[in-house]
Design a protein around this motif. Sequence first.
Motif: not given
Length: 399
Positions: A332-334, A268-272, A274-276, A317-320, A336-338, A299-305
Amino acid sequence: MSRNIVLGVTGGIAAYKAAALASLLVKNGYTVQAVMTKGGESMLGPATLAAITGRTVPDSEFNPDYVARIPHIELARFADVVAVAPATANFLAKAACGIADDLLTSLLLPTAAPLLLAPAMNPHMWNHPTVQHNVEILRRRGVYMVGPATGRTACGEEGAGRMSEPEQIMEAIEDILTPKDLTGLKLVVSAGPTHEYIDPVRYITNPSSGRMGIAIARAARRRGARVHLVMGPVGLPAPWGVSCSEVVTVEEMQAAVNEAGEDAAAIIMAAAVGDFKVETVRRHKSKKIGGPEIISFIPTTDILAELGRNKNNRVLVGFAAETQDLLNNAAAKVAKKNLDFIVANDISLPGSGFAGDTNQVSILDASGQVERLEMMSKYRLAGHILDRVAALIRQKSAS
Ligand code: CTP
């Protein structure tokens, strides 16, 4: 959920802390009925507990003024948990033997409610073989114990014997009342922000408090899961019973999530996150002489993706957190990130988002269903999220 607590108070010096415990329980929505032994009454006034709980403290099993007809039976039926704090050596001995010579010890025999004891006494008394034998008998009978804590006791000695703090006793009560539907499962939860350094003293981040992820970790542990929390810099402790990796950067968060998540049933990725990050981190502090400099980000790596690409049988599970077009962005995030589902909140709404103890969210799942939830505490929302996670894990293991 029924939440009736019989709070037994026996004659230990720690009885003064029973008032704080009663107050904490009442504030958290419990109905508390205090029952004091004679020893308890000589340590703490029954009027104090009556005022805090709003319920008369019966002063004897046979007091004709007390409203209940047969007090020990009525209290035995009323209780969802009987918690005795402090529990003296004398009380432990009586409870172990089934002696019923006052209202508190009498109600222990007819009640079907779980019994939680918070022992408090001098360390030599606690370590005495008779006391330890009684504790062993009680434990084997399924009695729950919280503490005693180690430290300086009221008699000025160091050792095990201090009564646990009220917060810990309430935590133990909540544990007892929570069904253990996640037993045997490992969950990884991320929480808080990340920091990406510009130079040794400056970084970019976001205002995530970590409270949502911490609430999920706490609730999941209470439901019996083995929980690993990967926490950005929030300055808050991990909940009791939860293992934790403290991380700072996205890279560190990714490494910790991946390692802990390998054998997890859900992440469960509730962390915010950083994208960059800064393209080149300065080795030394940038000086103001020379004026502001242009900083390049990559860009950083998208951990969840990444996890979504190597999902296996895990629930993801992601948070948006959005400020516009909430549902479309989240859906779209659901995809894109499977993800199995995403918890979407509009952080521009009052009472929703990073700070504070409440959140108002919509949950979007992989099949396109949207559930709008009312504003609620982050802890209650954690319960909703875990209900879904538990159902998905069951579904996946059945298929
Ligand atoms: N996330 C992640 N790694 C990142 C960025 C985000 O694992 N580098 C996760 C977050 O923990 C969250 C989900 O992806 O569970 C969505 O994060 P969010 O910031 O809302 O979305 P982004 O994909 O970063 O898109 P944008 O910032 O453009 O909205």
